[in-house]
Design an enzyme around this catalytic site. Structure first.
Site, PDB file in Angstrom:
ATOM      1  N   LYS A 217       0.829  -1.242   0.225  1.00 37.17           N
ATOM      2  CA  LYS A 217       0.122  -0.219  -0.189  1.00 37.17           C
ATOM      3  C   LYS A 217       0.942   1.315   0.024  1.00 37.17           C
ATOM      4  O   LYS A 217       0.336   2.282  -0.909  1.00 37.17           O
ATOM      5  CB  LYS A 217      -1.002   0.105   1.127  1.00 37.17           C
ATOM      6  CG  LYS A 217      -1.762  -1.362   0.567  1.00 37.17           C
ATOM      7  CD  LYS A 217      -3.049  -1.257   2.042  1.00 37.17           C
ATOM      8  CE  LYS A 217      -4.071  -1.896   1.695  1.00 37.17           C
ATOM      9  NZ  LYS A 217      -5.011  -2.285   2.944  1.00 37.17           N
TER      10      LYS A 217
ATOM     11  N   ASP B 251      -9.707   2.074   2.340  1.00 38.54           N
ATOM     12  CA  ASP B 251     -10.246   1.097   3.865  1.00 38.54           C
ATOM     13  C   ASP B 251     -11.077   1.677   5.445  1.00 38.54           C
ATOM     14  O   ASP B 251     -12.031   1.231   5.614  1.00 38.54           O
ATOM     15  CB  ASP B 251      -8.346   0.957   4.611  1.00 38.54           C
ATOM     16  CG  ASP B 251      -7.957  -0.577   4.119  1.00 38.54           C
ATOM     17  OD1 ASP B 251      -8.217  -1.108   3.095  1.00 38.54           O
ATOM     18  OD2 ASP B 251      -6.566  -0.087   3.484  1.00 38.54           O
TER      19      ASP B 251
ATOM     20  N   GLY C  16       0.458  -0.164  10.400  1.00 35.99           N
ATOM     21  CA  GLY C  16       1.223  -0.447   8.758  1.00 35.99           C
ATOM     22  C   GLY C  16      -0.396   0.185   7.572  1.00 35.99           C
ATOM     23  O   GLY C  16      -0.400   1.374   8.400  1.00 35.99           O
TER      24      GLY C  16
ATOM     25  N   ALA D 208      -3.052  -0.383   6.224  1.00 38.47           N
ATOM     26  CA  ALA D 208      -4.538  -0.618   7.026  1.00 38.47           C
ATOM     27  C   ALA D 208      -4.586   0.357   8.515  1.00 38.47           C
ATOM     28  O   ALA D 208      -5.894   1.605   8.299  1.00 38.47           O
ATOM     29  CB  ALA D 208      -5.329  -1.601   7.432  1.00 38.47           C
TER      30      ALA D 208
ATOM     31  N   ASN E 268       1.793  -0.435  18.599  1.00 37.97           N
ATOM     32  CA  ASN E 268       2.255  -0.730  17.708  1.00 37.97           C
ATOM     33  C   ASN E 268       4.247  -1.393  18.214  1.00 37.97           C
ATOM     34  O   ASN E 268       4.331  -0.865  18.604  1.00 37.97           O
ATOM     35  CB  ASN E 268       2.340  -0.177  16.255  1.00 37.97           C
ATOM     36  CG  ASN E 268       2.869  -0.924  15.180  1.00 37.97           C
ATOM     37  OD1 ASN E 268       2.659  -1.370  14.747  1.00 37.97           O
ATOM     38  ND2 ASN E 268       4.831  -0.392  14.979  1.00 37.97           N
ATOM     39  N   ARG E 269       3.737  -3.137  17.821  1.00 37.67           N
ATOM     40  CA  ARG E 269       5.263  -3.135  17.884  1.00 37.67           C
ATOM     41  C   ARG E 269       6.885  -2.244  17.569  1.00 37.67           C
ATOM     42  O   ARG E 269       7.122  -1.997  18.946  1.00 37.67           O
ATOM     43  CB  ARG E 269       5.390  -4.607  16.832  1.00 37.67           C
ATOM     44  CG  ARG E 269       6.792  -5.136  17.255  1.00 37.67           C
ATOM     45  CD  ARG E 269       6.746  -6.285  16.609  1.00 37.67           C
ATOM     46  NE  ARG E 269       7.170  -5.857  14.516  1.00 37.67           N
ATOM     47  CZ  ARG E 269       6.987  -6.598  14.206  1.00 37.67           C
ATOM     48  NH1 ARG E 269       7.567  -8.329  14.573  1.00 37.67           N
ATOM     49  NH2 ARG E 269       6.866  -6.308  12.259  1.00 37.67           N
TER      50      ARG E 269
ATOM     51  N   TYR F  62     -10.023 -11.322   9.177  1.00 36.17           N
ATOM     52  CA  TYR F  62     -11.292 -12.293   9.361  1.00 36.17           C
ATOM     53  C   TYR F  62     -10.876 -13.854   8.727  1.00 36.17           C
ATOM     54  O   TYR F  62     -10.372 -14.122   8.271  1.00 36.17           O
ATOM     55  CB  TYR F  62     -12.935 -11.334   8.402  1.00 36.17           C
ATOM     56  CG  TYR F  62     -11.397 -11.699   6.751  1.00 36.17           C
ATOM     57  CD1 TYR F  62     -11.002 -10.913   6.402  1.00 36.17           C
ATOM     58  CD2 TYR F  62     -12.140 -12.737   6.276  1.00 36.17           C
ATOM     59  CE1 TYR F  62     -10.674 -11.232   4.818  1.00 36.17           C
ATOM     60  CE2 TYR F  62     -11.831 -12.936   4.212  1.00 36.17           C
ATOM     61  CZ  TYR F  62     -10.854 -11.697   3.946  1.00 36.17           C
ATOM     62  OH  TYR F  62     -10.511 -12.036   2.853  1.00 36.17           O
TER      63      TYR F  62
ATOM     64  N   GLY G 213     -13.578  -8.392  10.342  1.00 35.09           N
ATOM     65  CA  GLY G 213     -13.407  -7.713   9.470  1.00 35.09           C
ATOM     66  C   GLY G 213     -13.976  -8.095   8.354  1.00 35.09           C
ATOM     67  O   GLY G 213     -13.327  -6.872   6.481  1.00 35.09           O
TER      68      GLY G 213
HETATM   69  P1  NDP Z   1       1.256  -4.078   7.446  1.00 32.20           P
HETATM   70  O1  NDP Z   1       1.867  -5.207   6.860  1.00 32.20           O
HETATM   71  O2  NDP Z   1       1.342  -3.047   6.132  1.00 32.20           O
HETATM   72  O3  NDP Z   1       1.352  -3.804   8.757  1.00 32.20           O
HETATM   73  C1  NDP Z   1       1.144  -4.843   9.539  1.00 32.20           C
HETATM   74  C2  NDP Z   1       1.135  -4.445  11.074  1.00 32.20           C
HETATM   75  O4  NDP Z   1       1.274  -5.246  11.752  1.00 32.20           O
HETATM   76  C3  NDP Z   1       2.550  -3.262  11.215  1.00 32.20           C
HETATM   77  O5  NDP Z   1       1.869  -2.426  12.654  1.00 32.20           O
HETATM   78  C4  NDP Z   1       3.526  -4.370  12.232  1.00 32.20           C
HETATM   79  O6  NDP Z   1       4.295  -3.582  12.949  1.00 32.20           O
HETATM   80  C5  NDP Z   1       2.523  -5.050  12.809  1.00 32.20           C
HETATM   81  N1  NDP Z   1       3.323  -6.298  13.059  1.00 32.20           N
HETATM   82  C6  NDP Z   1       3.965  -7.187  11.979  1.00 32.20           C
HETATM   83  N2  NDP Z   1       4.150  -7.983  12.666  1.00 32.20           N
HETATM   84  C7  NDP Z   1       4.285  -8.129  13.571  1.00 32.20           C
HETATM   85  C8  NDP Z   1       4.242  -8.806  14.930  1.00 32.20           C
HETATM   86  N3  NDP Z   1       4.693 -10.638  14.907  1.00 32.20           N
HETATM   87  N4  NDP Z   1       3.938  -8.527  16.499  1.00 32.20           N
HETATM   88  C9  NDP Z   1       3.133  -8.140  16.502  1.00 32.20           C
HETATM   89  N5  NDP Z   1       3.078  -6.328  14.831  1.00 32.20           N
HETATM   90  C10 NDP Z   1       2.960  -7.024  13.796  1.00 32.20           C
HETATM   91  O7  NDP Z   1      -0.238  -5.378   7.160  1.00 32.20           O
HETATM   92  P2  NDP Z   1      -1.915  -4.398   6.912  1.00 32.20           P
HETATM   93  O8  NDP Z   1      -1.810  -3.008   7.866  1.00 32.20           O
HETATM   94  O9  NDP Z   1      -2.110  -3.759   5.805  1.00 32.20           O
HETATM   95  O10 NDP Z   1      -2.303  -5.324   7.272  1.00 32.20           O
HETATM   96  C11 NDP Z   1      -2.643  -5.877   8.835  1.00 32.20           C
HETATM   97  C12 NDP Z   1      -4.246  -6.902   9.174  1.00 32.20           C
HETATM   98  O11 NDP Z   1      -5.028  -5.951   8.758  1.00 32.20           O
HETATM   99  C13 NDP Z   1      -3.920  -8.181   8.395  1.00 32.20           C
HETATM  100  O12 NDP Z   1      -4.579  -8.821   9.166  1.00 32.20           O
HETATM  101  C14 NDP Z   1      -4.664  -7.762   6.892  1.00 32.20           C
HETATM  102  O13 NDP Z   1      -5.307  -8.462   6.669  1.00 32.20           O
HETATM  103  C15 NDP Z   1      -5.494  -7.264   7.695  1.00 32.20           C
HETATM  104  N6  NDP Z   1      -6.485  -5.815   7.263  1.00 32.20           N
HETATM  105  C16 NDP Z   1      -7.774  -5.786   6.561  1.00 32.20           C
HETATM  106  C17 NDP Z   1      -8.958  -5.471   6.011  1.00 32.20           C
HETATM  107  C18 NDP Z   1     -11.194  -5.762   5.785  1.00 32.20           C
HETATM  108  O14 NDP Z   1     -10.640  -4.935   4.468  1.00 32.20           O
HETATM  109  N7  NDP Z   1     -11.165  -5.956   6.458  1.00 32.20           N
HETATM  110  C19 NDP Z   1      -8.105  -4.361   4.863  1.00 32.20           C
HETATM  111  C20 NDP Z   1      -6.671  -4.314   5.112  1.00 32.20           C
HETATM  112  C21 NDP Z   1      -5.694  -4.765   5.971  1.00 32.20           C
HETATM  113  P3  NDP Z   1       5.651  -3.137  12.568  1.00 32.20           P
HETATM  114  O15 NDP Z   1       5.304  -1.111  12.563  1.00 32.20           O
HETATM  115  O16 NDP Z   1       6.248  -3.110  14.164  1.00 32.20           O
HETATM  116  O17 NDP Z   1       6.112  -4.057  11.770  1.00 32.20           O
END
Ligand code: NDP
Length: 287
Positions: free
Chosen positions: A66, A105, A132, A134, A154-155, A220, A242
Site C-alpha cells: 500500500k 479502507d 501499517g 491498513a 504498535n510493535r 477475518y 473485518g
Molecule cells: P502491514 O504489513 O502494512 O502492517 C502490519 C502491522 O502489523 C504493522 O503495524 C506491524 O508492526 C504489525 N506486525 C507485523 N508483525 C507483527 C508481529 N509479529 N507482532 C506484532 N505486530 C506485528 O499490514 P496491513 O496494515 O496492510 O494489514 C494489517 C491487518 O489488517 C492484516 O491482518 C490484514 O489482513 C488486515 N486488513 C483487513 C482489511 C479488511 O478490509 N478487513 C483491509 C486491510 C487490512 P511494525 O510496524 O512493528 O512492523
C-alpha cells in the site's frame, strides 16, 4: 470487451476481492473481469505497469504494497494523501493511463462500524493496534467520524510515531503509547497488527477489553479470530472480525471505478455463509 481489474499483493491467493467484485458486477450489470496478481515483494511496480500496459483498468492493492502504491501513483485522493497509503488504483485513459490512487479502507471500516454494527463513533475513545498500511488508512476516517481520543500502539514505536505525525495538524490527533503501557478506558479497540494471520493473542491486559464496548479485528477468518476469541474471553461486550470492512472498502473501490455504489448486505451475507462462520457480528448492547 470487458474492463479488467485485479487485486495485487503477496500473498494474495486468500483474497476474496474477486468474488466480491464479481457479485457487485452481477448486481449492477457492469461487465468486468477481476483477477489476482501475486507480485514479488521487490516487484510491485513492474507487475502494476505490466497489468496497465496490457489494458488493465484498475487494481486493488493489499499488503505489503500500500505504501509502494502511494509512491507510484501520479495523483491521489485527499484521504490517500493524508494516509500516505493507497489500496485502490485507477488507470485513467483520458490522463494517458496515469494512475490515480485512493484509500478506501477507512471509509469501509467506518461504514461497517456505524451501519452494520450500529456503533456510533462520535465522542468515542479508540485504541488502534498496529501502524501499517491498513492503520494509516483508517486513522483519518475515524477522526472525521468524530472520535475524540485515538491512541496508537504498535510493535515498533517508531512506526507508530511516523503514523501519528501524519495527523499532527488535526485538532484531535493520534497519541502513541507502548503496548505494555495500555490502560483501560477505550470504547473501541481496533486490531490492525495482523495477529489473526499469526493466530496470536495481542499483548494487552484483560481489563482493557473488559472496559470496552466493541473489539474489532480487521482480519477475518472462517472461525473466530485469535483477537475476537481473546476479547470475548476477557469480557468485552462485543467483538467482530473485518469481513464487513472488506466488503465495504470493496464497494468504495467499485464506486471509484464505476461511479456506482453497489449493495453490500447481500454480498456480506453470502460471504459470511460461505466462510461457515455462522453468525453475524454481535451488536454492542447500547450505542
Ligand atoms: P502491514 O504489513 O502494512 O502492517 C502490519 C502491522 O502489523 C504493522 O503495524 C506491524 O508492526 C504489525 N506486525 C507485523 N508483525 C507483527 C508481529 N509479529 N507482532 C506484532 N505486530 C506485528 O499490514 P496491513 O496494515 O496492510 O494489514 C494489517 C491487518 O489488517 C492484516 O491482518 C490484514 O489482513 C488486515 N486488513 C483487513 C482489511 C479488511 O478490509 N478487513 C483491509 C486491510 C487490512 P511494525 O510496524 O512493528 O512492523
Amino acid at each position: 470487451m470487458s474492463h479488467r481489474y485485479a487485486v495485487i499483493g503477496n500473498p494474495v491467493e486468500h483474497s476474496r476481492s474477486p468474488t466480491i467484485h464479481a457479485q457487485f458486477a452481477r448486481q449492477t450489470g457492469i461487465d468486468l473481469e477481476y483477477g489476482r496478481i501475486l507480485a514479488p515483494v521487490d516487484g510491485f511496480v513492474a507487475a502494476v505497469e505490466r497489468f496497465r500496459d496490457e489494458g488493465g483498468s484498475g487494481l486493488n492493492v493489499t499488503l505489503p504494497f500500500k505504501l509502494d502504491a502511494f509512491a507510484w501513483a501520479a495523483r491521489h485522493s485527499a484521504r490517500a494523501t493524508e494516509a500516505g497509503a493507497v489500496n485502490t488504483l485507477r488507470f485513467d485513459a483520458d490522463a494517458g493511463g496515469s494512475a490515480w490512487g485512493d484509500n478506501t479502507d477507512g471509509a469501509g471500516l467506518v461504514r461497517d462500524l456505524c451501519e452494520r454494527n450500529g456503533f456510533a463513533l462520535a465522542g468515542r475513545s479508540v485504541l488502534l493496534l498496529g501502524a501499517g498500511g491498513a492503520a494509516r488508512g483508517i486513522v483519518g476516517p475515524l477522526l472525521d467520524a468524530g472520535v475524540t481520543r485515538l491512541v496508537v500502539a504498535n510493535r515498533s514505536r517508531a512506526n507508530a510515531e511516523r503514523l501519528a505525525e501524519k495527523f499532527a495538524a488535526r485538532a484531535v490527533h493520534p497519541v502513541c503509547v507502548a503496548l505494555d503501557a495500555i490502560e483501560p478506558g477505550f470504547d473501541l479497540i481496533v486490531e490492525a497488527s495482523g495477529s489473526g494471520l499469526r493466530d496470536e493473542r495481542v499483548p494487552i491486559v484483560d481489563e482493557v477489553f473488559e472496559a470496552a464496548s466493541l473489539a474489532y479485528d480487521l482480519y477475518y477468518a472462517a472461525s473466530p479470530t485469535a483477537f475476537v476469541r481473546q476479547a470475548r474471553g476477557a469480557g468485552c461486550r462485543a467483538a467482530c472480525d473485518g469481513l464487513g470492512m472488506l466488503v465495504e472498502q470493496a464497494a468504495e473501490s467499485f464506486l471509484d471505478w464505476h461511479g456506482v455504489r453497489p449493495q453490500t448486505d447481500p454480498v456480506y451475507s453470502a460471504l459470511r455463509e460461505a466462510l461457515h462462520i455462522g453468525s453475524t457480528p454481535q451488536r454492542p448492547p447500547s450505542q
